[in-house]
Design an enzyme around this catalytic site. Structure first.
Site, PDB file in Angstrom:
ATOM      1  N   HIS A 226       0.493  -1.384  -9.474  1.00 51.48           N
ATOM      2  CA  HIS A 226       1.743  -2.046  -9.838  1.00 51.48           C
ATOM      3  C   HIS A 226       2.587  -1.195 -10.761  1.00 51.48           C
ATOM      4  O   HIS A 226       3.812  -1.162 -10.661  1.00 51.48           O
ATOM      5  CB  HIS A 226       1.439  -3.385 -10.484  1.00 51.48           C
ATOM      6  CG  HIS A 226       0.556  -4.207  -9.619  1.00 51.48           C
ATOM      7  ND1 HIS A 226      -0.159  -5.268 -10.069  1.00 51.48           N
ATOM      8  CD2 HIS A 226       0.270  -4.075  -8.317  1.00 51.48           C
ATOM      9  CE1 HIS A 226      -0.863  -5.765  -9.072  1.00 51.48           C
ATOM     10  NE2 HIS A 226      -0.621  -5.056  -8.011  1.00 51.48           N
TER      11      HIS A 226
ATOM     12  N   GLU B 118       7.775  -4.545  13.093  1.00 48.90           N
ATOM     13  CA  GLU B 118       6.802  -3.589  12.556  1.00 48.90           C
ATOM     14  C   GLU B 118       5.430  -3.741  13.178  1.00 48.90           C
ATOM     15  O   GLU B 118       4.487  -3.073  12.776  1.00 48.90           O
ATOM     16  CB  GLU B 118       6.754  -3.650  11.018  1.00 48.90           C
ATOM     17  CG  GLU B 118       6.663  -5.026  10.412  1.00 48.90           C
ATOM     18  CD  GLU B 118       6.746  -5.012   8.878  1.00 48.90           C
ATOM     19  OE1 GLU B 118       6.805  -3.939   8.266  1.00 48.90           O
ATOM     20  OE2 GLU B 118       6.736  -6.115   8.306  1.00 48.90           O
TER      21      GLU B 118
ATOM     22  N   ARG C 270      12.185  -6.541  -1.456  1.00 51.29           N
ATOM     23  CA  ARG C 270      10.751  -6.853  -1.310  1.00 51.29           C
ATOM     24  C   ARG C 270      10.368  -7.900  -2.356  1.00 51.29           C
ATOM     25  O   ARG C 270      10.036  -7.568  -3.484  1.00 51.29           O
ATOM     26  CB  ARG C 270       9.919  -5.591  -1.509  1.00 51.29           C
ATOM     27  CG  ARG C 270      10.073  -4.536  -0.415  1.00 51.29           C
ATOM     28  CD  ARG C 270       9.200  -3.337  -0.723  1.00 51.29           C
ATOM     29  NE  ARG C 270       8.977  -2.486   0.427  1.00 51.29           N
ATOM     30  CZ  ARG C 270       9.518  -1.270   0.576  1.00 51.29           C
ATOM     31  NH1 ARG C 270      10.312  -0.784  -0.347  1.00 51.29           N
ATOM     32  NH2 ARG C 270       9.253  -0.540   1.648  1.00 51.29           N
TER      33      ARG C 270
ATOM     34  N   ASN D 179       7.520   2.060   8.442  1.00 48.20           N
ATOM     35  CA  ASN D 179       6.256   2.449   7.791  1.00 48.20           C
ATOM     36  C   ASN D 179       5.088   1.797   8.524  1.00 48.20           C
ATOM     37  O   ASN D 179       4.113   2.445   8.878  1.00 48.20           O
ATOM     38  CB  ASN D 179       6.224   1.994   6.325  1.00 48.20           C
ATOM     39  CG  ASN D 179       7.377   2.543   5.522  1.00 48.20           C
ATOM     40  OD1 ASN D 179       7.962   3.550   5.905  1.00 48.20           O
ATOM     41  ND2 ASN D 179       7.718   1.888   4.432  1.00 48.20           N
ATOM     42  N   ASP D 180       5.211   0.496   8.728  1.00 50.46           N
ATOM     43  CA  ASP D 180       4.133  -0.207   9.422  1.00 50.46           C
ATOM     44  C   ASP D 180       4.149   0.061  10.919  1.00 50.46           C
ATOM     45  O   ASP D 180       3.101   0.259  11.525  1.00 50.46           O
ATOM     46  CB  ASP D 180       4.228  -1.718   9.148  1.00 50.46           C
ATOM     47  CG  ASP D 180       3.572  -2.076   7.824  1.00 50.46           C
ATOM     48  OD1 ASP D 180       2.468  -1.566   7.574  1.00 50.46           O
ATOM     49  OD2 ASP D 180       4.177  -2.823   7.033  1.00 50.46           O
TER      50      ASP D 180
ATOM     51  N   ARG E 277      -1.315   4.199   6.884  1.00 52.53           N
ATOM     52  CA  ARG E 277      -0.220   4.863   6.164  1.00 52.53           C
ATOM     53  C   ARG E 277      -0.641   5.294   4.760  1.00 52.53           C
ATOM     54  O   ARG E 277      -0.022   6.164   4.173  1.00 52.53           O
ATOM     55  CB  ARG E 277       1.004   3.939   6.098  1.00 52.53           C
ATOM     56  CG  ARG E 277       0.765   2.680   5.299  1.00 52.53           C
ATOM     57  CD  ARG E 277       1.842   1.651   5.512  1.00 52.53           C
ATOM     58  NE  ARG E 277       2.766   1.564   4.405  1.00 52.53           N
ATOM     59  CZ  ARG E 277       3.671   0.608   4.259  1.00 52.53           C
ATOM     60  NH1 ARG E 277       3.793  -0.341   5.181  1.00 52.53           N
ATOM     61  NH2 ARG E 277       4.471   0.592   3.240  1.00 52.53           N
TER      62      ARG E 277
ATOM     63  N   ARG F  17      13.347 -10.311   1.959  1.00 49.57           N
ATOM     64  CA  ARG F  17      12.201 -10.456   2.838  1.00 49.57           C
ATOM     65  C   ARG F  17      11.232 -11.443   2.188  1.00 49.57           C
ATOM     66  O   ARG F  17      10.948 -11.324   0.998  1.00 49.57           O
ATOM     67  CB  ARG F  17      11.509  -9.110   3.017  1.00 49.57           C
ATOM     68  CG  ARG F  17      10.201  -9.245   3.777  1.00 49.57           C
ATOM     69  CD  ARG F  17       9.606  -7.914   4.088  1.00 49.57           C
ATOM     70  NE  ARG F  17       8.988  -7.312   2.919  1.00 49.57           N
ATOM     71  CZ  ARG F  17       8.494  -6.082   2.915  1.00 49.57           C
ATOM     72  NH1 ARG F  17       8.595  -5.328   3.991  1.00 49.57           N
ATOM     73  NH2 ARG F  17       7.923  -5.607   1.840  1.00 49.57           N
TER      74      ARG F  17
ATOM     75  N   CYS G 264      14.536   0.016   7.756  1.00 45.45           N
ATOM     76  CA  CYS G 264      14.354   0.049   6.296  1.00 45.45           C
ATOM     77  C   CYS G 264      13.079   0.749   5.858  1.00 45.45           C
ATOM     78  O   CYS G 264      12.696   0.680   4.705  1.00 45.45           O
ATOM     79  CB  CYS G 264      14.408  -1.362   5.722  1.00 45.45           C
ATOM     80  SG  CYS G 264      13.169  -2.468   6.412  1.00 45.45           S
TER      81      CYS G 264
END
Ligand code: PEP
Ligand code: MG
Length: 755
Positions: free
Chosen positions: A367, A609, A474, A632-633, A643, A510, A680
């Site tokens: 985090h 994704e 996000r 990315n996914d 990834r 999202r 994105c």
């Protein structure tokens, strides 16, 4: 103590007098060895100091030949002295000659001495030298004598750390405390930072090592331990988190150790030898750290870490020093160094002065790494023992892109990085100049550039970059950096703040994308064998509708009187999208019924994704208001390559025919259905990726804020028609296997595009 004249306390008292004398460093050392030898009834006492080149130099001796001082230099794998240094452990032998590691240097004349007691000179667990006593006859040194010599070594450790010995060191062979160090850890947040070390938990510098009155020191120690225990009880009762943002288990471990009789016994023993309470704590802590650095079992290391933290707390208790360094005294160009750190602690620092972050722990998904990236601070993790090796104020360079950290760098490294920083700053200035320029390609195609965000600290980036809005917010980041599930009111106020900051520019929220590598510490779930393919994102949202409902309600309320765009992550089937959309509609109905003010308009979209969606696009497009490609996914699942796993993540190139064909298909289907589509994922944040995407037909991209300038500069010079003419045939018939990157690079070079 048998054999010693006057015992350790008398010795310490005499040492204190010697330390205070206004004599040269060499004279002081010479006096110290005479004192120790006399006190311990030893014929020899020698001090070896660890040098920057990793060797041990004889700095002073009583008993060995004086000519050997500053002449005898040994490797760390040489002889018993080397063994004490490398193992950071005492060696106590009545017959040293029979030890397999025994060797001797003829110039010292030490071959006549049979018994040997050597202890490491330790500071924060790191070996700084070796202190040795020797006797001609076979003699067994008692445990008390060993303890006393270790206590004495502490005094010498302070002397080495003070830098006093530099005056008598050979240039290039100074004590190791000033050593240049280079580490490679894990790259957490991109950027280069030059600055000075600020320890997040500054070590207390013990100024008073030798006790005046032992009984008084015992009393101080007992009181501090009692206060430490009481504080921990209160924190646990109140359900607080520890200072670093750790959680209950850590506090429980602290409490257990605070009551551990073995630990308390060692502390009292150290004070017994004549140390002040704080020096006693340091003595025990140094041993703990030395053990920690050599422990291979991860569980044991973790517990030793806890014990070390507890020692720090006790130390602060004793000297009345606050936990955190005063924020207002943060130097400019501060590089924060910590074992680990919670996100909230990082946010507490003055962003304007903070340049970099170095952690002993912390992977890219931690985090604190997320927050560091949001703050634009260069950060590197997994640098072992950083808090032990870095001293406050040390010059340090953090290369967050490569994961490199240089401490006390040599001038050539410093100037090379300095140049890179200057170049970066120049580029940034050029990009800033483009901020208000509309993003229209050379052949007149407008491209909408948005930013990815997730925290309050991201919001100023909208104005800084001149972005068209937020293409991906996000929402899980707020949940990930919190220590308890954010209440609906907290969610509402964040979403409101985001919409306020966007000031009418579009924001796409999202819904929670948790699970997989995005773990919420307060929401414990069964461990899964394949978390990336498991119970995550929309799957979890639909199975736990309460959680998703309250989030959607917060979003709808935050957007009252404005437009709301919301999308769902990891949609794998059209029916999942329909179910999620129904949930939004139900919440709208609920709010309407209760006469809440509603958003002017609500648009609902799906992230693309998961590969199964590629074969449902015709149906999907008619259900959604918009699509957003999570490359990315999508790329990770298309190539079945994790990834986050360094060994496979770079094995397959997203700029390759299979991926670009998939993107092409998405654009074609979205256009046919008249629905807008954005991308994105990280691919859009690289100029070469953006080049391919715009050539394919994307007209809206959402980027990492720091990448916006470079991508925009490239797009302003791009002829999309030419790029499309190059790319389209290559996708169908690539020249080398499936790769397309090479041709794109050649195209960019020919067109004078900056990648
Ligand atoms: C993606 O998968 O491309 C994406 C944008 O989402 P995240 O990186 O948050 O998984
Ligand atoms: Mg994703």
């Amino acid at each position: 103590m048998r054999g010693a004249l006057g015992g350790p306390r008398v010795l310490l008292r005499r040492l204190r007098e010697v330390m205070a004398e206004p004599v040269s460093a060499q004279d002081r050392l010479d006096k110290v060895v005479v004192l120790i030898a006399a006190n311990m009834v030893a014929e020899v006492c020698s001090v070896y100091v660890l040098r920057v080149d990793g060797t041990l130099e004889l700095y002073a001796t009583e008993g060995l030949k004086r000519e050997a001082v500053h002449q005898t230099v040994m490797r760390q794998d040489e002889g018993l002295v080397g063994l004490v240094a490398s193992e950071a452990n005492p060696i106590n032998l009545s017959d040293a000659h029979s030890h397999p590691a025994f060797s001797y240097r003829p110039e010292t004349g030490e071959e006549i001495y049979q018994s040997f007691l050597g202890v490491p000179i330790l500071r924060t667990g790191n070996t700084r030298g070796v202190l040795v006593v020797q006797n001609r006859a076979r003699r067994t040194y008692s445990d008390e004598e060993e303890e006393a010599l270790q206590t004495t070594a502490m005094v010498l450790a302070e002397m080495v750390a003070s830098g006093e010995l530099l005056a008598i060191a050979k240039p290039g062979a100074e004590p190791a405390i000033r050593r240049q160090l280079h580490f490679t850890g894990s790259a957490l947040a991109d950027g280069i930072a030059l600055g000075h070390v600020v320890l997040h938990e500054p070590r207390v510098v013990v100024k008073n090592v030798i006790a005046d009155d032992i009984q008084k020191e015992f009393k101080r120690l007992d009181e501090a331990v009692a206060k430490l225990r009481a504080d921990l009880d209160v924190m646990l009762e109140r359900g607080e988190v520890a200072d670093g943002g750790e959680h209950r288990e850590v506090l429980e471990a602290y409490r257990m150790f605070a009551h551990d009789q073995g630990w308390l016994h060692r502390l009292r023993e150290a004070v017994m030898t004549g140390l002040t309470a704080e020096a006693g704590v340091e003595r025990v802590q140094s041993d703990t750290r030395a053990r920690m650095l050599r422990a291979t079992d991860p569980y044991l290391r973790e517990r030793l870490h806890d014990l070390d933290d507890l020692g720090n707390r006790l130390m602060r208790q004793l000297v009345g020093q606050d936990h955190a360094p005063p924020r207002e005294q943060l130097p400019d160009n501060a590089i924060l160094v910590a074992r680990s750190m919670g996100p909230a602690a990082l946010l507490d620092y003055d962003r304007r002065k903070l340049r970099g972050l170095v952690l002993e722990e912390g992977g890219p998904t931690s985090h604190v790494a997320i927050v560091a990236r949001a703050l634009g601070i260069a950060a590197v993790g997994e640098i072992e023992n950083a808090t032990g090796l870095f001293e406050s104020g040390d010059a340090v360079i953090v290369d967050g892109g490569a994961g490199d950290v240089h401490v006390r760098p040599p001038p050539d490294i410093e100037s090379a990085y300095g140049e890179r920083v200057k170049l970066g700053a120049k580029r940034q200035a050029q990009y800033r100049a483009l901020r208000d320029k509309p993003c229209i390609t050379k052949d007149g195609v407008p491209v909408d550039l948005m930013i990815n965000a997730g925290l309050l600290v991201d919001l100023p980036h909208i104005a800084d970059t001149g972005a068209g809005g937020i293409g991906l917010f996000r929402t899980e980041l707020q949940f990930m950096i919190a220590t308890a599930m954010p209440r609906i009111s907290e969610q509402l106020s964040l979403y409101r703040a985001v919409l306020d900051a966007a000031d009418g520019k579009p924001v796409t929220f999202r819904t929670l994308d948790i699970g997989g590598d995005k773990v919420l510490p307060y929401m414990r779930e069964e461990p899964e064998e394949n978390p990336a393919l498991g119970w995550r994102a929309i799957r979890l949202g639909l199975d736990r509708p309460g959680l998703m409902r309250s989030q959607v309600r917060a979003l709808l309320q935050a957007a009252a009187g404005r437009e709301l765009k919301v999308m769902f992550p990891m949609i794998a089937a059209v029916s999942e999208f329909d179910e999620a959309k129904l949930l939004v509609e139900r919440e709208l109905t609920h709010l309407r019924r209760h006469r809440h003010k509603l958003p002017d308009r609500v648009e609902v979209g799906a992230m693309v994704e998961v590969p199964s969606l590629l074969f449902q696009l015709d149906e999907l497009v008619s259900h959604v208001d918009f699509l957003s490609v999570g490359s990315n996914d999508l790329v990770q699942f298309l190539y079945a390559a994790d990834r986050g796993n360094k060994r496979v993540a770079d094995r397959f190139d997203p700029l390759s025919a299979p991926v670009l064909r998939a993107f092409q298909n998405i654009i074609d289907k979205a256009q046919a259905g008249g629905k807008p589509v954005t991308l994105c994922g990280e691919l859009a944040s690289k100029p070469i990726g953006a080049l391919a995407l715009v050539a394919l037909g994307f007209r809206c991209l959402s980027l990492t804020p720091s990448a916006l300038g470079a991508v925009k500069a490239m797009l302003l010079d791009l002829d999309t028609q030419k790029a499309a003419a190059l790319l389209r045939p290559l996708i169908d018939h690539p020249k080398k296997g499936v790769a397309i990157r090479g041709e794109l690079e050649a195209f960019a070079a020919a067109e004078g595009l900056q990648l």
